[in-house]
Design a protein around this motif. Structure first.
Motif, PDB file in Angstrom:
ATOM      1  N   UNK A 123       0.845  -1.200   0.000  1.00 49.07           N
ATOM      2  CA  UNK A 123       0.000   0.000   0.000  1.00 49.07           C
ATOM      3  C   UNK A 123       0.880   1.249   0.000  1.00 49.07           C
ATOM      4  N   UNK A 124       1.906   1.236   0.825  1.00 47.08           N
ATOM      5  CA  UNK A 124       2.820   2.380   0.922  1.00 47.08           C
ATOM      6  C   UNK A 124       3.569   2.608  -0.396  1.00 47.08           C
ATOM      7  N   UNK A 125       4.007   1.537  -1.013  1.00 48.33           N
ATOM      8  CA  UNK A 125       4.764   1.663  -2.274  1.00 48.33           C
ATOM      9  C   UNK A 125       3.889   2.117  -3.435  1.00 48.33           C
ATOM     10  N   UNK A 126       2.692   1.548  -3.561  1.00 47.53           N
ATOM     11  CA  UNK A 126       1.846   1.906  -4.703  1.00 47.53           C
ATOM     12  C   UNK A 126       1.177   3.252  -4.490  1.00 47.53           C
ATOM     13  N   UNK A 127       0.720   3.511  -3.261  1.00 52.29           N
ATOM     14  CA  UNK A 127       0.138   4.799  -2.854  1.00 52.29           C
ATOM     15  C   UNK A 127      -1.077   5.215  -3.668  1.00 52.29           C
ATOM     16  N   UNK A 128      -1.641   4.297  -4.470  1.00 54.56           N
ATOM     17  CA  UNK A 128      -2.713   4.666  -5.383  1.00 54.56           C
ATOM     18  C   UNK A 128      -4.093   4.157  -4.978  1.00 54.56           C
ATOM     19  N   UNK A 129      -4.197   3.554  -3.809  1.00 54.95           N
ATOM     20  CA  UNK A 129      -5.486   3.064  -3.350  1.00 54.95           C
ATOM     21  C   UNK A 129      -5.864   1.703  -3.872  1.00 54.95           C
ATOM     22  N   UNK A 145      -6.563   1.589   0.260  1.00 59.19           N
ATOM     23  CA  UNK A 145      -7.520   0.839  -0.558  1.00 59.19           C
ATOM     24  C   UNK A 145      -8.918   0.917   0.040  1.00 59.19           C
ATOM     25  N   UNK A 146      -9.908   0.758  -0.803  1.00 56.55           N
ATOM     26  CA  UNK A 146     -11.292   0.702  -0.340  1.00 56.55           C
ATOM     27  C   UNK A 146     -11.587  -0.740   0.053  1.00 56.55           C
ATOM     28  N   UNK A 147     -12.075  -0.898   1.261  1.00 54.51           N
ATOM     29  CA  UNK A 147     -12.435  -2.209   1.785  1.00 54.51           C
ATOM     30  C   UNK A 147     -13.886  -2.151   2.260  1.00 54.51           C
ATOM     31  N   UNK A 148     -14.481  -3.288   2.588  1.00 54.76           N
ATOM     32  CA  UNK A 148     -15.865  -3.262   3.086  1.00 54.76           C
ATOM     33  C   UNK A 148     -16.033  -2.430   4.362  1.00 54.76           C
ATOM     34  N   UNK A 149     -14.967  -2.230   5.119  1.00 54.45           N
ATOM     35  CA  UNK A 149     -15.057  -1.474   6.377  1.00 54.45           C
ATOM     36  C   UNK A 149     -14.611  -0.013   6.216  1.00 54.45           C
ATOM     37  N   UNK A 150     -14.245   0.379   4.982  1.00 49.22           N
ATOM     38  CA  UNK A 150     -13.789   1.748   4.733  1.00 49.22           C
ATOM     39  C   UNK A 150     -14.943   2.731   4.649  1.00 49.22           C
ATOM     40  N   UNK A 151     -14.687   3.989   5.013  1.00 46.77           N
ATOM     41  CA  UNK A 151     -15.686   5.031   4.739  1.00 46.77           C
ATOM     42  C   UNK A 151     -15.859   5.167   3.214  1.00 46.77           C
ATOM     43  N   UNK A 185     -12.531   8.505  -0.329  1.00 46.25           N
ATOM     44  CA  UNK A 185     -11.136   8.052  -0.301  1.00 46.25           C
ATOM     45  C   UNK A 185     -10.434   8.503   0.993  1.00 46.25           C
ATOM     46  N   UNK A 186      -9.600   7.626   1.523  1.00 46.33           N
ATOM     47  CA  UNK A 186      -8.848   7.903   2.748  1.00 46.33           C
ATOM     48  C   UNK A 186      -7.367   8.015   2.412  1.00 46.33           C
ATOM     49  N   UNK A 187      -6.685   8.945   3.056  1.00 43.56           N
ATOM     50  CA  UNK A 187      -5.254   9.144   2.853  1.00 43.56           C
ATOM     51  C   UNK A 187      -4.557   9.122   4.200  1.00 43.56           C
ATOM     52  N   UNK A 188      -3.456   8.395   4.256  1.00 45.75           N
ATOM     53  CA  UNK A 188      -2.616   8.368   5.446  1.00 45.75           C
ATOM     54  C   UNK A 188      -1.209   8.755   5.045  1.00 45.75           C
TER      55      UNK A 188
END
Length: 163
Positions: free
Chosen positions: A59-65, A114-120, A123-126
């Motif tokens: 996730x950190x390397x791709x950074x694209x969700x 990434x968007x998961x079933x538990x995500x708002x 889009x979320x950014x960390x």
């Protein structure tokens, strides 16, 4: 590498070490044994964290969700291989995480999750910092679980094993 990189990676190394203490001198059978009403086992915890570090690094390397393969694995706490397999996988994942994070010029880098079933729904950014902090939190939490499981197996605990 900045002082912040050193501090956070140093703390992550400490909690990783703490997690692995309860797995010392444990057989595969004991590593796969449930000792509480929970489904957690020592081997399953190590598998979960090895897989988790690998996924968070992707996730950190791709950074694209994009959603990494295995992110939605509902069986990630089961010890499907030998304990030595998962210990090696965890060591490799940890080394890869440390190397990549150390190479970042700043931990302010923003990463789309990434968007998961538990995500708002939005889009979320960390930041890379928050991802490292998440790994520290997750590892520390499971180190406590590992202590309880090991003590339930044979009475050993991390304090005694540190001596």
């Amino acid at each position: 590498m900045t002082r912040e990189h050193e501090d956070l990676l140093g703390l992550l190394a400490e909690v990783r070490k703490r997690l692995l203490i309860p797995a010392r001198d444990i057989s595969d059978a004991d590593a796969a044994k449930r000792t509480t009403v929970s489904e957690l086992t020592l081997g399953g915890l190590i598998r979960h964290l090895a897989t988790g570090e690998r996924l968070w690094l992707r996730i950190l390397r791709t950074a694209d969700g994009s959603l990494p393969d295995g992110m939605l694995d509902t069986d990630q706490y089961a010890m499907s291989e030998t304990l030595s397999h998962w210990l090696a996988a965890y060591s490799e994942a940890a080394a890869a995480t440390d190397e990549y994070v150390a190479s970042l010029p700043s931990l302010d880098v923003e990463v789309q999750l990434p968007t998961t079933p538990w995500s708002p729904p939005e889009p979320q950014f960390w930041s890379a910092r928050r991802i490292v902090l998440h790994l520290i939190h997750e590892t520390a939490q499971h180190a406590g679980h590992a202590d309880i499981i090991r003590e339930s197996l044979d009475g050993a605990n991390s304090t005694a094993q540190l001596a």
